[in-house]
Each structure stands twice: as structure tokens, then as C-alpha cells.
Design an enzyme around this catalytic site. Structure first.
Site, PDB file in Angstrom:
ATOM      1  CE  LYS A 190      -3.445  -0.117   2.537  1.00  0.00           C
ATOM      2  NZ  LYS A 190      -4.393   0.197   3.925  1.00  0.00           N
ATOM      3  CD  GLU A 227       9.329  -7.480   6.099  1.00  0.00           C
ATOM      4  OE1 GLU A 227       8.920  -7.887   7.220  1.00  0.00           O
ATOM      5  OE2 GLU A 227       8.964  -6.188   5.577  1.00  0.00           O
ATOM      6  N   GLY A 256      -4.856  -4.997   5.772  1.00  0.00           N
ATOM      7  CA  GLY A 256      -4.245  -6.198   4.728  1.00  0.00           C
ATOM      8  C   GLY A 256      -4.696  -7.541   4.726  1.00  0.00           C
ATOM      9  NE  ARG A 257      -6.124  -8.125  10.817  1.00  0.00           N
ATOM     10  CZ  ARG A 257      -5.868  -6.989  11.238  1.00  0.00           C
ATOM     11  NH1 ARG A 257      -4.616  -6.475  10.442  1.00  0.00           N
ATOM     12  NH2 ARG A 257      -6.335  -6.305  12.277  1.00  0.00           N
ATOM     13  CD  GLU A 297      -1.888  -8.743  11.114  1.00  0.00           C
ATOM     14  OE1 GLU A 297      -2.292  -7.755  10.429  1.00  0.00           O
ATOM     15  OE2 GLU A 297      -0.668  -9.095  11.115  1.00  0.00           O
ATOM     16  CG  HIS A 348      -0.932 -39.895   9.603  1.00  0.00           C
ATOM     17  ND1 HIS A 348      -0.656 -41.251   9.877  1.00  0.00           N
ATOM     18  CD2 HIS A 348      -2.088 -39.881   8.737  1.00  0.00           C
ATOM     19  CE1 HIS A 348      -1.667 -42.005   9.256  1.00  0.00           C
ATOM     20  NE2 HIS A 348      -2.520 -41.239   8.766  1.00  0.00           N
ATOM     21  CE  LYS A 406       5.611  -3.572   9.130  1.00  0.00           C
ATOM     22  NZ  LYS A 406       4.177  -2.724   8.211  1.00  0.00           N
TER      23      LYS A 406
END
Length: 552
Positions: A209, A215, A269-270, A355, A386, A514
Site C-alpha cells: 500500500k 521486505e 491487509g488481512r 493479528e 498423522h 518493524k
């Protein structure tokens, strides 16, 4: 907002901590089925063809009444309507939460955020549609004249997890492009992708954004350099587009404004894969599939906005979680999709829920007086059986589980799918029923074990049962039902924010990491750490890293 000393919370704790009228424990589930042959019918609910079954929990009529009373006391309906109206429900950042507006149809009266937001959303969708059609039709090609066959999405967090989950759930042999994703800044991820892509046929989307996410921009520079090596410095940007609102930064990077697709600050964002962040999905799956995914989410929005609390799936899913977390003190939840295509759903829900709900203060800044979101983990069935299902069946603390089943597969191997569904049903049945000492003894005697062996192994082979689970059943996994499923969990999170009196739309804990990383990066670029800046452990680790780097 409601607090634990109110009548509604008192009623909830009474339902969760005092025996029922028939003397059974409030967390027992088996007696509820024994007493009520119609329990499944009364405690399963539908939104279109999506079914939610909460009958395999300890919620009885008394608990449900207390939970619904708490929802009304907490103002869930008013919170929902305020969010849909475009009020600044993200109070710490003075922002709206308008992810419903991203999939609202033109001319809609609710959940649009107003005329300006609706125009912004549909203007961006129209640009995305035109761009997608041009890429698929060959009007937009690579610098060497070749058609784009791969789309690489560079993002992190919600700009990565949602698109990764969705494309893996919905991709099929007829999909027009292959989608790849670069999220982690770890260069090993980029190395693994290099063998799969050709720079001449790869379209790159940079999803940030602000166009400053450390990153994402490190990976974007890496990939731009890779494009330049083959195509030339002046033509690398012709293979790139941006999903961002920072036009000057995009231009400085070499991406012109006509290749920038924005999304508003009213989208976290999510919650963002319905926005321009979903451009990789439109390119990989086709525009029709992307639109059907939006329509599925829209159908769940309509259900959420119009359905009474007693039959409202997001509300009931949220109340079930509150019952487990606050009523029964259960701090974890497993997510078990019995469909390999949903293998990244648990990772998306980890971000969406932890979050959003991992908050220590209420919206008015006071300490939260009770537990909030549980730790979410999961894997697809039958793989989970498993690995960690041993703990879910026999660990000391019950772990509520969400089973997600798909009735009809999109492959021709019917027997494999029958086996898959049988295991999913068996796991939820086993968590409910367990296996008592008499059953174990009879089973072992039938297998020829002697009494001494039986008594020695008996404690190890008992399953307590009465362990809660919910089941979500989809008729098929296709774009519409997938959109419904994801929106169901989004609205569940919003409801829990209202119930717990917290802001589910900010994420200050993400910002802390950050801030701390910048000075550490400077020291890693230099030669020695600054002793006064860090704790003794961090200083020691820095010295060791620098020593090992110098030795290498």
C-alpha cells in the site's frame, strides 16, 4: 461493550461452570445427544448451501441463551451496522473497515461506504478487468513480444497469505496463467522460484500500500534486477505493475501510474484480497472466477447483515469461540480442512484471527479483563491425523477444532474422496465419543490380549471424548463457496471484536517489529553492535553473527 461483571457475563459463567439441571457437567457433550435426538437439526445452521454444525460442542439451550444475551448486551448488531455504514470502527487509527464495500454490487444500499468509496471500488475493478483481459488476450505482452504465462505476486502478510490461499484453493487445469508468490524476504524463497519462471513471460505485481514495506521492496528490487539482466534496464519495468496508493514511489521505481492499482486505507491487509490485492487471482484464475469469488463473499455479507442473531452464521461461530475461550478456558483451536486445496487456509486464519484479536486493551484503553483470541493452528486432513491430532485426542487440555468438509470433489477419483470424508467425519466423531475403559478391555480381549497386558496398557488407550468441534460443510469448493467461507471467518472476527470490546482492525504489534529491525539492520551492515542499544542477549547474538560472517 460488555464487561465480565454484568448480568450477561454472569449468566455465561453460570452456564459454563455449574452443573446442568440433569446433573451433567457443563462441558460434557455426549449427554446432550443422548437427551435430544434432534440436536443436530437444532444446532446446525445454513447460509445458502453452506452448513455450520455446532452440535458437537457443549452449548445447550441455557448456554445459547446466555451467549445471545451477551451478544445483545455487547451491541453486536449496532457494531455490525456501524461497520457497514462506514463509521470509523478502527478507532485507534480513525479508519473505517470497508472490506464489504469491495464486493458490494453497483447500486447497493448497504455496506458501500458511500458514493465516493463505491465509485473508487468499482473504478478500480473496471481497471483490473481491462488489464486482466488485455493480458489474457495478448494486447499487453512482455518486452520481447511474448505473452505472459506467469504472474509473480510480491507481498507479505495480507498481501501474500490471502492470494496464496485463494489461488491454491481455486486453480484448475484450465486456469489462464500460473501464479507464483514471493513473500518472505529470505533469499532462499527467491532461489526456489528462479527455476520455475522465464523473465520474458513473467508479469510481476508489487503489492504494498505504501510502497515502503521493507521486505516487499527488498524482494521487488531483487526481481527487478533479475528482469533487467535479461530484458535490459530500460525494459524491466514493462513487466511490472503495482498494487499501491503511493504513486510517486511507484513512479520512482519505474512503474507508471497506468500500471498502479490502488486500494483505500479503509481496507486492512488481512481483509484485502477482494481489492486490487486480488489482481494476481484475476490473472491466474480468470475474471469470471474472481467475480464469482466476490459474489460468494457478498452472499455471506448479506446473510450477516440481514439474518437474526439466532441463525446468523458468523455470530454463532464467534459465540462458539467465546464459549470455548471464556466459558471453558480453552486457549487453542485447530483448523482442519479436509480438502488439499485449502491447505493454506489455516495460515490465512492465523493472521486474520491472531493479528485481529491478539489485543491486551479494550477500545477505551483499559486492560482486557478476560482472554481473547486463541492460538490458531492447522493442517489439511488427513495429514493432520498423522501429526498433531494425537494431542487433540488425548492431551490434557481439550482443543476445539474446526472441520471443513467438501461434499463433492473436482476430480474423478471418488473412492479417494470417500476415504477423505470418512476420516473427517471419524475424527469429529472420535473427539465426541472417545473410548472408555470397558470398550478398550473388550477390544483388546477380542484381539487376544491377556488380562495383565490389558490392565498395563489400559490407561494409554482410553480417549476421554467430550472434546468440542464444529463442522463447516460446503457442497463444492468453487469460487462462490470459497468466497462465502472466507467472508464467514472475516465477520466472525468482527463479531468477536464487539463481544470482547477490542479493536480487531489495528495491529500495533506488527509495527513494533518493524521499528526494532531498522537499527539492527544498520548494525548488521556495519561491523560491530552498539552495546548500549540492546539487551545482553541481543548484543551477544549480534557479535556471534558478525563473527561467523567474518569467518566465512
Amino acid at each position: 461493550m460488555s464487561h465480565p461483571d454484568t448480568d450477561a457475563w454472569t449468566a455465561l459463567f453460570a452456564a459454563a461452570r455449574t452443573p446442568r439441571a440433569d446433573g451433567t457437567a457443563p462441558d460434557s457433550i455426549r449427554p446432550l445427544f443422548a437427551a435430544d435426538p434432534a440436536r443436530f437439526e437444532r444446532f446446525s445452521f445454513r447460509a445458502d448451501n453452506l452448513l455450520l454444525d455446532i452440535s458437537k460442542t457443549a452449548i445447550d439451550d441455557r448456554a445459547m441463551a446466555a451467549l445471545l444475551g451477551l451478544a445483545r448486551e455487547a451491541g453486536v448488531e449496532a457494531w455490525r451496522d456501524s461497520m457497514a455504514a462506514g463509521d470509523a470502527v478502527n478507532s485507534t487509527e480513525n479508519r473505517r473497515a470497508l472490506h464489504m464495500a469491495l464486493r458490494a454490487p453497483q447500486g447497493a444500499q448497504r455496506a458501500t461506504g458511500g458514493a465516493a468509496v463505491a465509485a473508487d471500488v468499482h473504478g478500480t475493478l473496471a481497471r483490473m478487468h481491462a488489464f486482466t483481459q488485455a493480458v489474457h488476450g495478448g494486447a499487453i505482452r512482455g518486452a520481447t513480444g511474448e505473452r505472459f504465462t506467469h504472474v509473480l505476486n510480491i507481498g507479505i502478510g495480507g498481501s501474500d497469505l490471502g492470494p496464496v490461499m485463494a489461488v491454491r484453493a481455486l486453480v484448475n487445469p484450465a486456469s489462464p496463467m500460473t501464479a507464483l508468490h514471493l513473500g518472505n524476504v529470505d533469499g532462499h524463497g527467491w532461489r526456489a522460484l528462479l527455476a520455475q519462471i522465464d523473465p520474458r513471460r513473467t508479469l510481476v505485481l508489487v503489492a504494498s500500500k505504501t510502497f515502503t514495506t521493507q521486505e516487499t521492496m527488498a524482494n521487488a528490487r531483487l526481481v527487478k534486477g533479475w528482469l533487467a539482466e535479461t530484458l535490459g534496464e530500460d525494459r524491466a519495468a514493462t513487466h511490472m505493475a503495482a498494487l499501491s496508493t503511493n504513486l510517486p514511489a511507484c513512479a520512482a521505481f519505474g512503474i507508471p501510474s497506468e500500471r498502479v492499482f490502488p486500494f483505500g486505507d479503509y481496507v486492512g491487509g488481512r481483509f484485502s484480497m477482494w481489492s486490487s490485492i486480488g489482481l494476481s487471482l484475476a490473472l491466474a484464475l480468470g475474471w469470471d472466477a474472481f467475480e464469482r469469488m466476490l459474489a460468494g463473499a457478498r452472499a455471506m455479507d448479506t446473510h450477516f447483515l440481514r439474518t437474526p442473531l439466532e441463525a446468523n452464521l458468523p455470530v454463532l461461530l464467534a459465540l462458539t469461540e467465546l464459549w470455548h475461550v471464556n466459558g471453558l478456558g480453552l486457549s487453542r483451536r485447530a483448523v482442519l480442512p479436509y480438502d488439499e486445496r485449502l491447505r493454506r487456509l489455516p495460515a490465512h486464519l492465523q493472521q486474520l484471527e491472531m493479528e485481529s484479536l491478539g489485543k491486551r486493551v479494550t477500545v477505551d484503553g483499559r486492560p482486557v479483563p478476560h482472554a481473547t483470541g486463541p492460538v490458531v493452528f492447522g493442517e489439511p486432513g488427513t495429514s493432520a491425523q498423522h501429526s498433531f491430532m494425537q494431542l487433540v485426542h488425548q492431551g490434557p487440555e481439550p482443543v476445539p477444532a474446526d472441520f471443513i468438509l467438501v461434499a463433492q470433489p473436482d476430480h474423478p477419483w471418488a473412492e479417494n474422496h470417500r476415504i477423505l470424508l470418512a476420516h473427517g467425519l471419524a475424527q469429529s466423531e472420535g473427539l465426541l465419543a472417545g473410548k472408555n475403559a470397558d470398550q478398550v478391555r473388550a477390544e483388546m480381549r477380542a484381539a487376544g490380549a491377556d488380562d495383565a497386558t490389558i490392565e498395563r496398557l489400559l490407561p494409554h488407550r482410553i480417549f476421554p471424548g467430550d472434546r468440542p468441534s464444529t463442522t463447516i460443510l460446503l457442497p463444492r469448493l468453487e469460487p462462490h463457496s470459497f468466497g462465502q467461507l472466507v467472508a464467514l471467518y472475516e465477520h466472525k472476527v468482527a463479531v468477536l471484536g464487539a463481544l470482547w470490546g477490542i479493536n480487531p482492525f489495528d495491529q500495533w504489534g506488527v509495527e513494533l517489529g518493524k521499528q526494532l529491525a531498522d537499527p539492527l539492520l544498520a548494525e548488521l551492515r556495519a561491523t560491530t553492535p552498539e552495546p548500549a542499544r540492546h539487551d545482553a542477549s541481543t548484543n551477544g547474538l549480534l557479535r556471534e553473527i558478525l563473527r561467523l560472517r567474518d569467518e566465512a
